[in-house]
Design an enzyme around this catalytic site. Structure first.
Site, mmCIF file in Angstrom:
data_model
loop_
_atom_site.group_PDB
_atom_site.id
_atom_site.type_symbol
_atom_site.label_atom_id
_atom_site.label_comp_id
_atom_site.label_asym_id
_atom_site.label_seq_id
_atom_site.Cartn_x
_atom_site.Cartn_y
_atom_site.Cartn_z
ATOM 1 N N HIS A 124 4.671 -21.760 -9.984
ATOM 2 C CA HIS A 124 5.523 -20.866 -10.767
ATOM 3 C C HIS A 124 5.912 -19.691 -9.880
ATOM 4 O O HIS A 124 5.061 -19.122 -9.177
ATOM 5 C CB HIS A 124 4.749 -20.281 -11.952
ATOM 6 C CG HIS A 124 4.316 -21.273 -12.987
ATOM 7 N ND1 HIS A 124 5.022 -21.485 -14.148
ATOM 8 C CD2 HIS A 124 3.240 -22.097 -13.049
ATOM 9 C CE1 HIS A 124 4.388 -22.386 -14.887
ATOM 10 N NE2 HIS A 124 3.307 -22.774 -14.239
ATOM 11 N N GLY A 127 -4.920 -23.527 -17.428
ATOM 12 C CA GLY A 127 -3.702 -23.497 -18.221
ATOM 13 C C GLY A 127 -2.627 -24.449 -17.736
ATOM 14 O O GLY A 127 -1.441 -24.242 -17.999
ATOM 15 N N GLN A 128 -3.037 -25.523 -17.053
ATOM 16 C CA GLN A 128 -2.046 -26.486 -16.539
ATOM 17 C C GLN A 128 -1.667 -27.476 -17.635
ATOM 18 O O GLN A 128 -2.517 -28.213 -18.132
ATOM 19 C CB GLN A 128 -2.645 -27.249 -15.339
ATOM 20 C CG GLN A 128 -1.643 -28.187 -14.682
ATOM 21 C CD GLN A 128 -2.254 -28.997 -13.533
ATOM 22 O OE1 GLN A 128 -3.466 -28.992 -13.325
ATOM 23 N NE2 GLN A 128 -1.390 -29.693 -12.811
ATOM 24 N N SER A 129 -0.379 -27.495 -17.997
ATOM 25 C CA SER A 129 0.077 -28.416 -19.042
ATOM 26 C C SER A 129 0.790 -29.632 -18.461
ATOM 27 O O SER A 129 0.826 -30.686 -19.107
ATOM 28 C CB SER A 129 0.985 -27.694 -20.031
ATOM 29 O OG SER A 129 2.125 -27.174 -19.387
ATOM 30 N N ASP A 139 12.418 -22.796 -14.987
ATOM 31 C CA ASP A 139 11.506 -23.187 -16.061
ATOM 32 C C ASP A 139 12.263 -23.197 -17.396
ATOM 33 O O ASP A 139 13.067 -22.304 -17.681
ATOM 34 C CB ASP A 139 10.321 -22.212 -16.124
ATOM 35 C CG ASP A 139 9.147 -22.779 -16.906
ATOM 36 O OD1 ASP A 139 8.119 -23.081 -16.283
ATOM 37 O OD2 ASP A 139 9.277 -22.919 -18.143
ATOM 38 N N ILE A 140 11.987 -24.211 -18.201
ATOM 39 C CA ILE A 140 12.682 -24.370 -19.480
ATOM 40 C C ILE A 140 12.257 -23.289 -20.495
ATOM 41 O O ILE A 140 12.988 -23.018 -21.457
ATOM 42 C CB ILE A 140 12.402 -25.796 -20.038
ATOM 43 C CG1 ILE A 140 13.498 -26.261 -20.978
ATOM 44 C CG2 ILE A 140 11.029 -25.885 -20.686
ATOM 45 C CD1 ILE A 140 13.415 -27.738 -21.325
ATOM 46 N N ASN A 154 -1.311 -23.263 -11.741
ATOM 47 C CA ASN A 154 -2.389 -23.447 -12.700
ATOM 48 C C ASN A 154 -3.060 -24.802 -12.443
ATOM 49 O O ASN A 154 -2.378 -25.783 -12.163
ATOM 50 C CB ASN A 154 -1.831 -23.391 -14.124
ATOM 51 C CG ASN A 154 -1.216 -22.041 -14.437
ATOM 52 O OD1 ASN A 154 -1.691 -21.005 -13.981
ATOM 53 N ND2 ASN A 154 -0.131 -22.038 -15.215
ATOM 54 N N HIS A 214 2.743 -27.831 -9.299
ATOM 55 C CA HIS A 214 3.930 -26.974 -9.343
ATOM 56 C C HIS A 214 3.523 -25.535 -9.136
ATOM 57 O O HIS A 214 2.441 -25.113 -9.544
ATOM 58 C CB HIS A 214 4.701 -27.140 -10.660
ATOM 59 C CG HIS A 214 3.858 -26.982 -11.887
ATOM 60 N ND1 HIS A 214 3.056 -27.992 -12.365
ATOM 61 C CD2 HIS A 214 3.694 -25.937 -12.741
ATOM 62 C CE1 HIS A 214 2.439 -27.574 -13.459
ATOM 63 N NE2 HIS A 214 2.795 -26.323 -13.705
HETATM 64 P P1 5GP Z 1 1.904 -25.306 -16.521
HETATM 65 O O1 5GP Z 1 1.630 -24.894 -17.930
HETATM 66 O O2 5GP Z 1 1.521 -26.748 -16.274
HETATM 67 O O3 5GP Z 1 1.360 -24.375 -15.473
HETATM 68 O O4 5GP Z 1 3.466 -25.186 -16.327
HETATM 69 C C1 5GP Z 1 4.357 -26.163 -16.763
HETATM 70 C C2 5GP Z 1 5.686 -25.477 -16.914
HETATM 71 O O5 5GP Z 1 6.674 -26.468 -17.006
HETATM 72 C C3 5GP Z 1 5.794 -24.589 -18.148
HETATM 73 O O6 5GP Z 1 6.106 -23.262 -17.743
HETATM 74 C C4 5GP Z 1 6.908 -25.237 -18.951
HETATM 75 O O7 5GP Z 1 7.737 -24.299 -19.598
HETATM 76 C C5 5GP Z 1 7.655 -26.033 -17.905
HETATM 77 N N1 5GP Z 1 8.318 -27.229 -18.416
HETATM 78 C C6 5GP Z 1 7.767 -28.170 -19.230
HETATM 79 N N2 5GP Z 1 8.656 -29.155 -19.472
HETATM 80 C C7 5GP Z 1 9.781 -28.829 -18.783
HETATM 81 C C8 5GP Z 1 11.070 -29.458 -18.648
HETATM 82 O O8 5GP Z 1 11.344 -30.525 -19.183
HETATM 83 N N3 5GP Z 1 11.987 -28.815 -17.849
HETATM 84 C C9 5GP Z 1 11.708 -27.634 -17.229
HETATM 85 N N4 5GP Z 1 12.694 -27.106 -16.488
HETATM 86 N N5 5GP Z 1 10.520 -27.013 -17.341
HETATM 87 C C10 5GP Z 1 9.565 -27.606 -18.112
#
Ligand code: 5GP
Ligand code: ZN
Length: 113
Positions: A101, A92-94, A29-30, A86, A99
């Protein structure tokens, strides 16, 4: 489709890969929320866990087997870890591509925020 994780799966956007095969990709994760934080995604676009069907059972089994193997290799199988996906706004899904975690190497609170 303009999907960030489809682009990462296709190699169009670089990622720090841990594991890859025909059906899935694991990468760091970034913006890590724990000392160890990686994501596992299917290469096929699935919007979220809300879109899964019975036909996805083999894929999900494979995802969890890969997570178990990676966590063993990374030495966190004994100390433990959390796998979370998520779903939607309240979840909290962005990124709207399924995916998982995987978080480890610190004690994780429950209930989550
Ligand atoms: P969500 O919030 O949808 O559950 O998780 C999305 C995750 O993707 C977040 O933890 C965010 O840090 C990660 N993320 C978003 N953009 C990128 C990217 O370009 N590269 C990587 N490696 N992770 C990303
Ligand atoms: Zn996608």
């Amino acid at each position: 489709m303009d999907c960030l994780f489809c682009k990462i799966a296709a190699g169009e956007i670089p990622s720090n890969k841990l594991y890859e095969d025909d059906t899935l990709l694991a990468f760091y994760d970034i913006d890590p929320q724990a000392p160890l934080h990686f994501l596992v995604i299917p290469k096929r676009h699935i919007g979220s866990a809300a879109k899964l069907t019975e036909e996805d059972a083999p894929l999900l089994g494979h995802i969890y087997a890969v997570i178990a193997n990676l966590c063993r290799e990374l030495g966190v199988d004994e100390s433990g870890y959390r796998v979370v996906t998520n779903v939607g706004t309240d979840g909290g899904q962005s990124v709207r591509h399924l995916h998982f975690h995987v978080l480890a190497k610190r004690g994780l609170a429950w209930p989550p925020g």
